[in-house]
Motif scaffolding. Structure first.
Motif, mmCIF file in Angstrom:
data_model
loop_
_atom_site.group_PDB
_atom_site.id
_atom_site.type_symbol
_atom_site.label_atom_id
_atom_site.label_comp_id
_atom_site.label_asym_id
_atom_site.label_seq_id
_atom_site.Cartn_x
_atom_site.Cartn_y
_atom_site.Cartn_z
ATOM 1 N N GLY A 112 -0.655 5.692 17.057
ATOM 2 C CA GLY A 112 -1.416 4.501 17.467
ATOM 3 C C GLY A 112 -1.436 3.399 16.432
ATOM 4 N N GLU A 130 -8.950 -0.463 17.461
ATOM 5 C CA GLU A 130 -9.236 0.539 16.427
ATOM 6 C C GLU A 130 -9.670 1.898 16.962
ATOM 7 O OE1 GLU A 130 -11.796 -2.274 14.408
ATOM 8 O OE2 GLU A 130 -10.900 -1.659 12.501
ATOM 9 N N HIS A 159 -1.575 -0.450 16.907
ATOM 10 C CA HIS A 159 -2.821 -1.119 17.282
ATOM 11 C C HIS A 159 -3.969 -0.752 16.342
ATOM 12 C CE1 HIS A 159 -2.126 -2.535 21.718
ATOM 13 N NE2 HIS A 159 -1.846 -3.464 20.826
ATOM 14 N N PRO A 164 -2.349 8.693 -2.146
ATOM 15 C CA PRO A 164 -2.937 8.861 -0.806
ATOM 16 C C PRO A 164 -4.462 9.015 -0.840
ATOM 17 C CG PRO A 164 -0.985 10.209 -1.014
ATOM 18 C CD PRO A 164 -1.264 9.662 -2.381
ATOM 19 N N ILE A 165 -5.124 8.297 0.066
ATOM 20 C CA ILE A 165 -6.579 8.335 0.188
ATOM 21 C C ILE A 165 -7.024 9.748 0.580
ATOM 22 C CG2 ILE A 165 -8.517 7.376 1.547
ATOM 23 C CD1 ILE A 165 -7.212 5.325 -0.322
ATOM 24 N N LEU A 182 -5.465 -2.226 14.060
ATOM 25 C CA LEU A 182 -6.508 -3.238 13.919
ATOM 26 C C LEU A 182 -6.964 -3.799 15.266
ATOM 27 C CD1 LEU A 182 -5.078 -5.249 10.891
ATOM 28 C CD2 LEU A 182 -7.069 -3.765 10.857
ATOM 29 N N ILE A 230 -4.569 5.981 5.152
ATOM 30 C CA ILE A 230 -5.519 4.955 4.713
ATOM 31 C C ILE A 230 -6.712 4.862 5.674
ATOM 32 C CG2 ILE A 230 -5.800 2.501 4.163
ATOM 33 C CD1 ILE A 230 -2.848 2.513 3.304
ATOM 34 N N LYS A 231 -6.440 5.057 6.956
ATOM 35 C CA LYS A 231 -7.517 4.983 7.948
ATOM 36 C C LYS A 231 -8.266 6.311 8.116
ATOM 37 C CE LYS A 231 -7.433 0.853 10.162
ATOM 38 N NZ LYS A 231 -8.645 0.147 10.592
ATOM 39 N N LEU A 285 -5.862 8.570 18.736
ATOM 40 C CA LEU A 285 -4.490 9.089 18.719
ATOM 41 C C LEU A 285 -4.175 9.736 17.373
ATOM 42 C CD1 LEU A 285 -2.493 6.224 20.512
ATOM 43 C CD2 LEU A 285 -3.374 8.317 21.486
ATOM 44 N N MET A 295 0.800 -1.220 0.000
ATOM 45 C CA MET A 295 0.000 0.000 0.000
ATOM 46 C C MET A 295 0.841 1.282 0.000
ATOM 47 S SD MET A 295 -3.287 -1.104 2.194
ATOM 48 C CE MET A 295 -4.089 -2.682 1.856
ATOM 49 N N GLU A 306 -12.150 6.599 8.241
ATOM 50 C CA GLU A 306 -12.740 6.104 9.492
ATOM 51 C C GLU A 306 -12.519 7.083 10.640
ATOM 52 O OE1 GLU A 306 -11.847 1.925 10.550
ATOM 53 O OE2 GLU A 306 -11.336 1.701 8.436
ATOM 54 N N LYS A 341 -14.923 9.879 10.337
ATOM 55 C CA LYS A 341 -16.266 9.431 10.730
ATOM 56 C C LYS A 341 -16.439 9.520 12.254
ATOM 57 C CE LYS A 341 -17.856 5.758 8.286
ATOM 58 N NZ LYS A 341 -17.954 4.285 8.152
#
Lengths: 214, 301
Positions: B204, B212, B207, B287-288, B209, B247-248, B218, B14, B251, B254
């Motif tokens: 963070g 989450e 951790h 990049p997302i 996954l 990538i996260k 963090l 990725m 989320e 959100k």
């Protein structure tokens, strides 16, 4: 601390016999051992736990207390050393594993305690005693990750996520619309390779690593 | 000096934008990277929590391949996680005779058997700072990044812990409490570095996954601190932080709102852009978090 403790005078006041009481030592020397301390020492990363002299530098700089109430590496170590197993389990088992391995504690420790690895070893000590009543996310991830490394030599990010979600019974989380669209973007841009690179002669290495684990 | 290049697993997946932009800037400034293409995973955090000896054997095999095949003087990696694993193995092999013995035996069984903990491990950011440095970048700038406000973020394992990085003993290392190599390199491109307190805080990612919600909290703290400081983009030297912060990011937004919305790029992409490389070569569309939008608005692409 001074060896000759018979006589001590501070600011003209003789403190013979009582000075030790108002300067109680927090140092537990390395020969002070308990059943739990010995056990943690033998776990991966646990070897340096007995060097700790409880100064609290680790906890002062720790990332987590701002976000996780009562997260306290100094206390985790102290509880193991004093053998307070019940307090460790009842009040701290849901805290210890939350360490994010930022390494500030290890970096700053004046005693050379490998604090991050010691905290992980304490979590493993609790995992080994089955206090969580189920496979923890850390255990599940470690198993999936190490299984893949030993088998293939490299990590395939998609496979790791899929196997981890599967092992922890959350495969449906991976099938959420936002996750799928992310996966689609990765796949179409070529960042997910369905046939990842293989390492030549890895089988031999894999076999040898498995022997090491026996 | 012969330098082995260890990209690590993330850069072949990725984080390929980091792999490709690293190679582009290295080549542009005359750094010859010999890619250790039969590398294996360094074991990351998972090996050291599972089995002590294995956690030294995996990185040692990479070093053994670099030394046995290419006869390198140093191995460089752009990944904070791999950097940590390699340095940790070197420290163990030099300070623990028992560990050294079992690793050497392992290497003789499966590899070249040449590695004895004796090759220097370097982070690509540190190497680039010391071997190229801000002055040479300044002299090579074709398209100044003037007007771009950058939050320069380092992550955890870049210069921590000193027990293995030997910060203070090795003169070439960055300042571990207040790192500045990336700031200095990016300033040389013309970009403005914003005052940013979370530069060496933890995203963070370890951790991401397993825990989450805490990991997202963090990451949100870092992204929103950078945004509050006025940054247009956040630049970083680690693919694991990249996974957590970029990538996260959907989320994270959100859960924590628009205050955590900020484009994330690798520092090598910005340096590449300033010396005239194209966004396409540098994979700036990867990049997302979509850095292209702000780069376009600033007239930089």
């Amino acid at each position: 601390m001074a060896e000759n403790t018979d006589k001590m005078v501070i600011d003209g006041v003789e403190l013979t016999g009582i000075w030790k009481e108002f300067l109680p030592s927090r140092i537990l020397y390395e020969d002070v051992t308990t059943e739990f301390l010995d056990e943690v020492k033998k776990l991966p990363g646990g070897a340096t736990i007995a060097k700790c002299y409880q100064c609290g530098t680790c906890t002062g700089g720790c990332t987590l207390p701002d976000f996780v109430d009562k997260f306290n590496p100094r206390r985790f170590i102290d509880l193991v050393r004093r053998g307070h197993y019940d307090i460790l389990v009842n009040e701290n088992k849901d805290l210890v594993w939350k360490c994010v391995s930022c390494q500030r504690c290890t970096h700053r420790c004046p005693r050379g305690v490998n604090t991050q690895e010691v905290v992980r070893a304490i979590a493993k000590f609790l995992e080994d005693r089955k206090v969580f009543g189920k496979l923890t996310n850390d255990e599940a991830f470690d198993e999936v990750f190490m299984g893949e490394v030993i088998e293939d030599g490299r990590i395939d990010e998609v496979k790791i996520v899929k196997d981890f979600y599967s092992k922890t019974g959350r495969l449906k989380d991976m099938m959420r619309a936002d996750q799928l669209s992310l996966g689609f973007k990765m796949l179409t841009s070529g960042r997910i390779k369905l046939f990842g690179g293989k390492i030549k002669d890895w089988k031999k290495v894999s076999q040898r690593l498995k022997e090491e684990l026996q | 000096m012969k330098i082995g290049y260890f990209p690590g697993c993330s850069l072949k997946g990725m984080a390929r934008a980091y792999d490709e932009s690293t190679k582009i800037v290295a080549e542009s400034f005359g750094i010859d990277l010999l890619e250790v293409d039969d590398f294996n995973c360094c074991g990351a955090l998972e090996a050291k929590g599972s089995n002590e000896k294995l956690s030294y054997m995996l990185p040692a095999r990479v070093m053994d391949s670099a030394k046995g095949r290419f006869h390198v003087d140093a191995v460089v990696t752009p990944c904070n996680g791999c950097y940590h694993s390699l340095l940790r193995t070197n420290a163990a092999m030099n300070e623990n005779a028992d560990a050294k013995g079992s690793v050497i035996k392992f290497l003789k069984d499966v590899g070249y058997g040449t590695y004895e903990g004796d090759i220097d491990v370097r982070h690509f950011l540190e190497l680039f700072y010391n071997e190229v440095g801000p002055e040479k970048i300044k002299a090579s700038v074709k398209k100044s990044l003037k007007g771009l406000k950058v939050a320069s973020y380092y992550g955890c394992l870049y210069e921590r812990p000193k027990t293995i990085t030997k910060t203070g003993y090795k003169s070439k290392r960055d300042d571990s409490e207040n790192p500045h190599f990336q700031d200095d390199l990016l300033k040389a491109t013309g970009a403005e570095i914003v005052e940013f307190q979370a530069a060496a805080s933890c995203c963070g990612g370890a951790h991401a996954l397993q825990d989450e919600s805490l990991s997202a909290t963090l990451s949100a703290a870092i992204l929103s601190a950078a945004k509050e400081a006025g940054a247009d983009v956040l630049a970083l030297p680690c693919p694991l932080c990249g996974a957590a912060l970029d990538i996260k990011q959907p989320e994270i937004i959100k859960a924590h709102g628009e205050k955590a919305k900020l484009p994330v790029v690798y520092f090598t992409q910005l340096i590449g852009l300033s010396i005239g490389k194209s966004p396409k070569e540098l994979k700036l569309t990867d990049p997302i978090s979509n850095p292209m939008k702000v780069l376009k608005a600033k007239g930089l692409v």
